[in-house]
Design a protein around this motif. Structure first.
Motif, mmCIF file in Angstrom:
data_model
loop_
_atom_site.group_PDB
_atom_site.id
_atom_site.type_symbol
_atom_site.label_atom_id
_atom_site.label_comp_id
_atom_site.label_asym_id
_atom_site.label_seq_id
_atom_site.Cartn_x
_atom_site.Cartn_y
_atom_site.Cartn_z
ATOM 1 N N VAL A 51 0.827 -1.205 0.000
ATOM 2 C CA VAL A 51 0.000 0.000 0.000
ATOM 3 C C VAL A 51 0.858 1.251 0.000
ATOM 4 N N TRP A 53 -8.381 9.285 -3.775
ATOM 5 C CA TRP A 53 -8.498 7.844 -3.546
ATOM 6 C C TRP A 53 -7.324 7.294 -2.737
ATOM 7 N N VAL A 54 -6.148 7.969 -2.845
ATOM 8 C CA VAL A 54 -4.965 7.543 -2.094
ATOM 9 C C VAL A 54 -5.262 7.562 -0.596
ATOM 10 N N PHE A 55 -5.856 8.669 -0.145
ATOM 11 C CA PHE A 55 -6.178 8.804 1.281
ATOM 12 C C PHE A 55 -7.242 7.792 1.691
ATOM 13 N N LEU A 56 -8.220 7.552 0.817
ATOM 14 C CA LEU A 56 -9.293 6.589 1.127
ATOM 15 C C LEU A 56 -8.710 5.177 1.285
ATOM 16 N N LEU A 57 -7.778 4.808 0.385
ATOM 17 C CA LEU A 57 -7.174 3.472 0.469
ATOM 18 C C LEU A 57 -6.383 3.306 1.763
ATOM 19 N N ASP A 58 -5.627 4.351 2.157
ATOM 20 C CA ASP A 58 -4.866 4.277 3.407
ATOM 21 C C ASP A 58 -5.797 4.071 4.597
ATOM 22 N N VAL A 59 -6.878 4.838 4.651
ATOM 23 C CA VAL A 59 -7.790 4.754 5.788
ATOM 24 C C VAL A 59 -8.454 3.378 5.847
ATOM 25 N N VAL A 60 -8.879 2.856 4.692
ATOM 26 C CA VAL A 60 -9.595 1.580 4.672
ATOM 27 C C VAL A 60 -8.675 0.434 5.069
ATOM 28 N N VAL A 61 -7.434 0.428 4.542
ATOM 29 C CA VAL A 61 -6.512 -0.658 4.866
ATOM 30 C C VAL A 61 -6.098 -0.596 6.338
ATOM 31 N N ALA A 62 -5.866 0.614 6.876
ATOM 32 C CA ALA A 62 -5.488 0.727 8.288
ATOM 33 C C ALA A 62 -6.629 0.284 9.194
ATOM 34 N N TYR A 105 -8.933 -1.918 8.416
ATOM 35 C CA TYR A 105 -9.005 -3.376 8.305
ATOM 36 C C TYR A 105 -7.959 -4.050 9.183
ATOM 37 N N LEU A 106 -6.719 -3.521 9.177
ATOM 38 C CA LEU A 106 -5.658 -4.155 9.964
ATOM 39 C C LEU A 106 -5.935 -4.032 11.459
ATOM 40 N N GLU A 107 -6.409 -2.858 11.915
ATOM 41 C CA GLU A 107 -6.671 -2.696 13.343
ATOM 42 C C GLU A 107 -7.825 -3.571 13.805
#
Lengths: 124, 93, 81
Positions: B39, B75-84, B86-88
């Protein structure tokens, strides 16, 4: 005269951005771990994204094209540069927090006090 | 005013720089081991592609081609937020 | 020059699609599907189709990634071979 100076300032900014992008790719391959790759990602997003978009503004201001086209290019480039400058550091920060808390990769440090506190359940 | 043909002289040099960077970033994305590194490389890749799309629109002298730049940059910021997120959630379970 | 750029983008999108097919980690597969859509967005821009471009960015990138990663929080991450 002033438009020629603006044009060449813009070309120089875009060129510097491209060179910094290639340097960031070399950094991505040199660093072996997630937490040190954050430095290379900052070079690739700020140096390779913010500087060229500001350079496009200078190029368009000195170029002989239609006036409305000039306005559209300037506005879009400034808004995209603002989004990149505000959102990319926040995004990499929140991603580092998620990767650390999920034990996806452990950092290569000697003492990890935050990890000990998280194990005892003190910091939520 | 600087003529458009002067821009066409320097535009291939600038676009080739960003194209080389795009290829090397893609190799980094395709060969990364963990989700976090992937990511992080995608962030830099999409920012690189935003600049390339603005240069392509400048090559065609068309304002309609700029329509995808701002959604792609956000979309870059959206991808970071969604993946973080999911991991938490996976850790707390 | 501009056709060379589009051919490079198409090749990278093809490699990304093949990697999605053989990926065992589902979260990485979802993110790689997003990368494929990014290259298609560049390809559609070179071929002068901004209407398809905005549909690809909205659906293929935004909705696809968000919905699939939300569903994946309730399931297993690694698929059995």
């Amino acid at each position: 005269m002033i438009d020629l100076i603006l044009f060449y300032i813009g070309v120089a900014l875009v060129f510097i951005g491209g060179v910094m992008d290639i340097l960031a790719t070399i950094g991505f391959f040199k660093f072996k771990e997630f937490y040190t790759r954050l430095h290379a990602a900052t070079i690739g997003s700020i140096g390779g994204g913010l500087y060229p978009l500001i350079g496009v503004v200078f190029i368009v201001l000195g170029l002989d094209i239609d006036y409305n086209l000039k306005l559209v290019f300037t506005g879009t480039s400034i808004i995209a540069a603002g989004i990149i400058a505000l959102a990319t550091p926040a995004g990499s920060h929140i991603l580092a927090r998620g990767v650390y808390r999920s034990r996806e990769e452990s950092p290569s440090v000697i003492i990890d006090r935050l990890g000990e506190d998280l194990e005892r359940g003190e910091m939520e | 005013m600087v003529s458009y043909e002067t821009l066409l002289g320097v535009l291939p040099v600038l676009m080739s720089l960003f194209t080389i960077a795009m290829i090397i970033y893609s190799i980094r994305v395709f060969t990364s081991k963990t989700l976090g590194s992937m990511v992080l490389a995608i962030d830099a890749l999409v920012v690189d592609l935003v600049v390339l799309m603005v240069l392509v629109a400048l090559y065609y002298k068309s304002a309609f081609l700029l329509i995808g730049v701002i959604p792609l940059a956000s979309w870059v910021f959206l991808l970071d937020v969604v993946v973080a997120r999911y991991l938490e959630k996976r850790w707390s379970k | 020059m501009i056709l060379l750029l589009s051919s490079i983008a198409a090749t990278l999108a093809l490699i990304s699609t093949i990697l999605v097919l053989y990926e065992k980690d589902v979260a990485k597969a979802v993110v790689l599907a997003g990368v494929e859509s990014v290259f298609y967005a560049l390809l559609l821009q070179v071929f002068l189709a901004p209407d398809l471009l905005i549909a690809y960015v909205g659906i293929g990138l935004g909705l696809n990634t968000v919905v699939l990663l939300y569903v994946l929080t309730k399931g297993e991450r690694y698929e059995e071979a």
